[in-house]
Each structure stands twice: as structure tokens, then as C-alpha cells.
Design a protein around this motif. Sequence first.
Motif, PDB file in Angstrom:
ATOM      1  N   MET A  12      31.908  42.691  50.976  1.00  0.00           N
ATOM      2  CA  MET A  12      32.565  43.495  49.945  1.00  0.00           C
ATOM      3  C   MET A  12      32.774  44.915  50.439  1.00  0.00           C
ATOM      4  SD  MET A  12      31.161  44.211  46.119  1.00  0.00           S
ATOM      5  CE  MET A  12      31.690  45.604  45.164  1.00  0.00           C
ATOM      6  N   LYS A  13      34.012  45.340  50.403  1.00  0.00           N
ATOM      7  CA  LYS A  13      34.333  46.704  50.820  1.00  0.00           C
ATOM      8  C   LYS A  13      34.478  47.569  49.565  1.00  0.00           C
ATOM      9  CE  LYS A  13      38.071  49.293  52.981  1.00  0.00           C
ATOM     10  NZ  LYS A  13      39.327  49.190  53.708  1.00  0.00           N
ATOM     11  N   LYS A  42      39.264  33.536  40.545  1.00  0.00           N
ATOM     12  CA  LYS A  42      39.787  32.287  39.975  1.00  0.00           C
ATOM     13  C   LYS A  42      41.199  32.458  39.419  1.00  0.00           C
ATOM     14  CE  LYS A  42      35.217  30.588  38.737  1.00  0.00           C
ATOM     15  NZ  LYS A  42      34.202  30.936  37.734  1.00  0.00           N
ATOM     16  N   GLY A  43      41.752  33.638  39.553  1.00  0.00           N
ATOM     17  CA  GLY A  43      43.136  33.836  39.139  1.00  0.00           C
ATOM     18  C   GLY A  43      43.316  34.593  37.835  1.00  0.00           C
ATOM     19  N   VAL A 103      35.995  40.896  49.945  1.00  0.00           N
ATOM     20  CA  VAL A 103      36.523  41.371  48.669  1.00  0.00           C
ATOM     21  C   VAL A 103      36.637  42.883  48.736  1.00  0.00           C
ATOM     22  CG1 VAL A 103      36.133  41.487  46.191  1.00  0.00           C
ATOM     23  CG2 VAL A 103      35.420  39.479  47.448  1.00  0.00           C
ATOM     24  N   LYS A 104      37.760  43.407  48.307  1.00  0.00           N
ATOM     25  CA  LYS A 104      37.953  44.860  48.372  1.00  0.00           C
ATOM     26  C   LYS A 104      38.008  45.463  46.963  1.00  0.00           C
ATOM     27  CE  LYS A 104      41.410  45.805  51.118  1.00  0.00           C
ATOM     28  NZ  LYS A 104      42.494  45.876  52.108  1.00  0.00           N
ATOM     29  N   VAL A 105      37.073  46.354  46.709  1.00  0.00           N
ATOM     30  CA  VAL A 105      37.009  46.989  45.385  1.00  0.00           C
ATOM     31  C   VAL A 105      37.166  48.499  45.546  1.00  0.00           C
ATOM     32  CG1 VAL A 105      35.608  47.356  43.318  1.00  0.00           C
ATOM     33  CG2 VAL A 105      35.426  45.206  44.569  1.00  0.00           C
ATOM     34  N   ALA A 106      37.999  49.097  44.724  1.00  0.00           N
ATOM     35  CA  ALA A 106      38.168  50.554  44.756  1.00  0.00           C
ATOM     36  C   ALA A 106      37.817  51.119  43.391  1.00  0.00           C
ATOM     37  CB  ALA A 106      39.607  50.903  45.100  1.00  0.00           C
ATOM     38  N   GLU A 110      31.294  39.573  37.015  1.00  0.00           N
ATOM     39  CA  GLU A 110      32.136  38.672  36.233  1.00  0.00           C
ATOM     40  C   GLU A 110      33.619  38.954  36.480  1.00  0.00           C
ATOM     41  OE1 GLU A 110      30.797  38.291  32.189  1.00  0.00           O
ATOM     42  OE2 GLU A 110      32.462  36.953  31.697  1.00  0.00           O
ATOM     43  N   MET A 111      33.954  40.236  36.596  1.00  0.00           N
ATOM     44  CA  MET A 111      35.353  40.577  36.853  1.00  0.00           C
ATOM     45  C   MET A 111      35.797  40.016  38.202  1.00  0.00           C
ATOM     46  SD  MET A 111      36.065  44.388  35.266  1.00  0.00           S
ATOM     47  CE  MET A 111      34.895  45.304  36.223  1.00  0.00           C
ATOM     48  N   LEU A 112      34.923  40.117  39.211  1.00  0.00           N
ATOM     49  CA  LEU A 112      35.271  39.599  40.538  1.00  0.00           C
ATOM     50  C   LEU A 112      35.408  38.075  40.513  1.00  0.00           C
ATOM     51  CD1 LEU A 112      33.085  41.851  42.875  1.00  0.00           C
ATOM     52  CD2 LEU A 112      35.568  41.885  42.602  1.00  0.00           C
ATOM     53  N   ASP A 113      34.490  37.416  39.761  1.00  0.00           N
ATOM     54  CA  ASP A 113      34.573  35.960  39.638  1.00  0.00           C
ATOM     55  C   ASP A 113      35.892  35.535  39.001  1.00  0.00           C
ATOM     56  OD1 ASP A 113      32.222  35.482  40.818  1.00  0.00           O
ATOM     57  OD2 ASP A 113      31.061  35.120  38.977  1.00  0.00           O
TER      58      ASP A 113
END
Lengths: 342, 309
Positions: free
Chosen positions: A78-79, A291-292, A42-45, A284-287
Motif C-alpha cells: 500500500m502506497k 470489488k468495484g 494499492v495507492k491511497v492519497a 472497508e472502503m478499500l475492500d
Amino acid sequence: MKLNRIGAGALLAVGLLLAACGTPTPAPAAPAATAKPAAKQVKVAVVMPSASNDGAFSQSMYDALKAVQASMGGEAAMKIAVSEGMVQVPNAVAAIRDYAQQGYDLVIAHGTQYGNSLTEIAKDFPNTAFAWGTATDTFAAAGVKNVFAYNPRAQEGGYVLGVLAAKMSKSGVIGVCGPVEAGDAKTYVDGFKKGVMDTKKDAKINVTYTGSFSDVSLMAAAAETHTKAGADILTGSSQSVVGAIGVAKDKKAIWFGTQANQTSLAPDTVGASQVYDWTGVIKEMLDLSAKGTKGGKAFELSLQSGGLKIVYNDKVSIPADAKAAADAAIKGIIDGTIKPLP
Amino acid sequence: MNELFTVPVLLGILYSGVRLATPYLYAALGEMFAQRSGVVNLGVDGIMLMGAFAAFFVVSNTGNLLLGVLAAMLVGLLMGLIMSFVSVNLQAEQGISGIGLYLFGLGLSSLLFKKLSVSTRAIEGFPALPIPVLSDLPEIGDVFFKHNILVYIAFALVPVAAFVLNHTTLGLKVRAAGMKPEAADSLGVSVARVRYLCVTFGSMMAGLAGASLSIGLINLFQENMTSGLGFIAVALVYFGGWTPLGVMIGALLFSMVNALQLWVQVKAIPIPSDLAVMLPYILTIAALVLGRRARQPAALSKPFSRGEN
């Protein structure tokens, strides 16, 4: 004379280059080629207005991202890419767009000032989840579907710390060092004031605003003014409060912090801090995103959800009755019997 | 409104004014020398940031305040040499190269802060040093004679700077280099050397100004902690008519108006906080418009080449 322009140009180029280094571009990626994670990484910036070690607003988000990363299994899972010190909104907007273009799953614009531009960018990248705060608007009314918003109920912890301050002040004068009269700084200050007044009617609360989130020396001067006016307890919000904390330490006043745990800035001075814990929100945001659902939900940090925490500092002794009053305030806010805002 | 004009409040404004004026004073006195020699250095804010960081870093690692001050001045000296090289040898446009230097300092200090210190933590900075007898004077003892040593030195530098500028051969050379460099050159004064000296000295003072913030006034470092203070210092040089006394009056006035607006808020005088915050800047602009132009060095920001002018 021909060297003039070359010289100026060269220096400017070096300056700009190093300035760019100061607001770093993505952190080095995980060794993707060798690690070969089983699940998709998962890539988060995140784009933030101040440094990730500012002891306040930006640090609260940075610490939470690191905590989520650790719980997910480290860099392989997770990046995290961080652009910090993004005081200039146009630069921040460019960074947000870049991250979206690079295929980051979640791009967090950590600053109210970045919001306006987000509506435009989000429409161009419908498969990327965006988030911004502190805010409550997901731009659903403007037809945007992929923006989350997050907002701390800063007034809640503000109220609790106000109760503590009222109980602990010997002079009966309390100084509040505000930055700009807006956002969570304003709700924190308003909650704090109400906490003090509900506990000690005759207390005197002096409030100043410096008009800046970053002017450290003016914040120090504000704290000094408060101590001259008799305050023995100080509080304040934003990354510029480091200046005020330094003064509080110098003048032997007690400081109550907000946004991040500020104990490490002055371990003998900080009585307690309201800590923003964004880990639940990020998870929660990643979940949802996986899920779309890429946006459309506004999150609130509260004492009830556990997103807001009051963290005490063991080195500063808090009287038992003050602590009991603070606990009662937390309980009252959670069950709704206490309204932290006027 | 009457609440504002009480003795404790006025003394409070004076006290804060004196303390707040310190970084401005170092930076502006240094910049004044650079400008009197004919070079505008707009990089002051960046040098201050580097100085502030160097001092904070050294003190938090060694606990030695003197070493911190020296580190800040050394960093200032190095950055001053860069500015001198660019403005004197390369004869670059001074405004642009100064802004380059500012961005360099802003970026590098942020980068180093992030890479070298894991977390911010308040250090034990210069303690208040009450001057015997004088600090016991009622009321004004507190205001003027209970500051840290960096505050005293800043104010002591004002008469020293005035003496050097007006009563020494060096001062004469500095003024000549800024007023009539070609005349100075024909009399055997090395304009380049004088400008190098002044710009480098000015930058050392800017470094010291940074230290006065990070290990004297605030005892912490924060990214971009000067937030434009160095640019105000450059404006104060114009405000002060390029004289040490004028610079000091400007620094005090600006700082006291800043202190005043904080007291306006503390005393809950019904003026919107935004308006109060604008006060010092309105004053700066007004002063710049009304300020004296008479003493402006004629060759300010003009590069000098032997034989060309």
C-alpha cells in the motif's frame, strides 16, 4: 533599479517554492522497481487541512492509514501519499485532482470544506474511489456514484467525557474551548454538555468558540479565560487546542481531548481522549473499491462499531466511581438507552 | 449583560489583555523601527513562525529557555538580513518581497516542524515571575505583576524605544531616513546602513515575538500557529501612528477586545459567537480608517538610491 523586479521575483519564487515544500507533495514512493510485490500495490492519497502530527483531526487519519498499511504488509502492498497543511481549498482541490489523474485507487479529502469540489472531480474520474469527511452525504442525489462519506458520532465520546468531567470537577465549573460552531466540533461540544448536565445538574459549563480551527493563541486565551472563571476541567476540539492544552498544563487543570489521543501533548494534564479510529472505515472502503464499488456508502464511527474509543491516560488518576459512570455511559449509548444529543 | 461588568471579569480581561498583547508588542515595536526608517516589512508573520519554531525546537532539545530566545532572535536576524538585502540593495517592491518572506517562513517552519520533531509535546516555558511587593497588591497585583519575564520585557521596551527614537542621534537618523532620505544622505547619514539596522532589528523582534508565543504563552508549536498575528502587528504600527506608546495602546486595546469577546461567551451573553469573534477585527478596521496619518514616514516603502532621488 532594474534589479528591483528581478529581486522581488526571485524572493517570491523562493518563498513560493518553500511554501510548496511545506505542504508536501506525494511522499516518496515505495521502491516499486525492486520490490516487485506479488499483488497489485494499492495507492491511497489523502489531502488534509493541517499537519499529520497535529495531535488532532489530521493525525487521526494519518495514524489510521499507517496502521492499515502495516496490516497490509507495508509500502510494497500500500502506497500512501499525503498532502498536508492544505488550508487553502483551491490548492487542496488541485491536489485531489492530481492524485486522481495519477491513478490513485482511493483519494481521501479529509475536511468538510473540500466537499463541494468533490462532486465535480468525482464525475471526471469514475474509476477512482473518493472519500470525504466529516460528512454524511455521498452526493448520490447529484448522480455521483464514486464518493464515500465518513462521519464520527463525536457526541458519543463527548457525552462519556462529559460524565467523567462532571464526576471529577471539584469547582463545579467546566470550560469548553470550541473552534467553529459546526461539524464534529459542534456535535462533540453538544454531547459533552449533555454528559455533564445528565451527571451533575448544578454544574456550570462555559462554552467559547474562537471562530477558527487554527488560531492557537486565541484558543490559549480562551482556556485562560475559562480557568479565570473557575474551571478546573477543560476540553475542546480541533487542531488549535494545543494552545489550550498548554494553558491547562500551566494552570494544573485536567484536559479531556477528542479526535486523536492527546496524552503525548501533556502527559500530566490529559485525563482521557476520544480517539477517532478510521482503520475499519479505510479497510472497508478499500475492500469495496477492489470489488468495484467506488462509493455511495456513508460510514459512521461510533462506540458500538469500535471506531470511537475512549483512551485513558494512566498518569492522571481517575476515581473509580467516575470510571464506572463512564463505562455505564458507554454501555447506555451502545444499547440506545442514553441519547448523547439533546 | 451586567454580569460582564463585575470586578473579576474586568480584571480577567485586563490580565488576558496584557498577556495576549505581548507577541503583538514585540512584533509591532520592531516593525515600527523598520517603517520609521522607510521600509515596510510584511514578512513579520513568517519571521514570527520561524522564531516560534526555532525557540520551541531548541528548548525541547536542550531545556534551556535563554538559548531558545537567542535562537529565535538569530533566526529573525538572518531573515531580517534577507529582507534588508532585497529592499535596500535590490530595491525591490517591499510589499511583494515581504509577502515572499512571509510565505518562506510559513513553508519552512512547517517543513522543519514535520522533519525535525517527531511529535508535539508541551515544554516547560518561562514560568510566571511575580514581582516582589507589587504582585501582592490586591487585585492589580495579579493582573500586572504575575507574568513571565517576556511579558515584562515587552512592556519595558516601550519607553526604551520611545527614548531611542526621540532622544538619541540614532533615533534622529532613523526618522530622517524615513522622512527625508535625500536630506539625511546629504548630511552624511548612510540611509542604507540605517535601514539595514532597523529592518534587521525589527526582524529580531519578530523572532522574539514568535518565541514569546511558543515558549512563553503557549509552550507548544503548531503549524501556522500565528495565524496572521504578524499582519495584525503591521496594522498596529499604522494604528499607533508610528509611535511606541501608540503601538502599545493599540496592542492592548486589540487584545482586550479579544479577551472581552471570550468573556462575552463564557458569561453566556446572548450575542452570537460569530459576531463576538468579529469584534477585534471590526475595531482594527475602524481604527485604521480613523487613525492618524500625520506621522507616516514620507519615504515609507520607497527605495532610496544615492543620486537618483
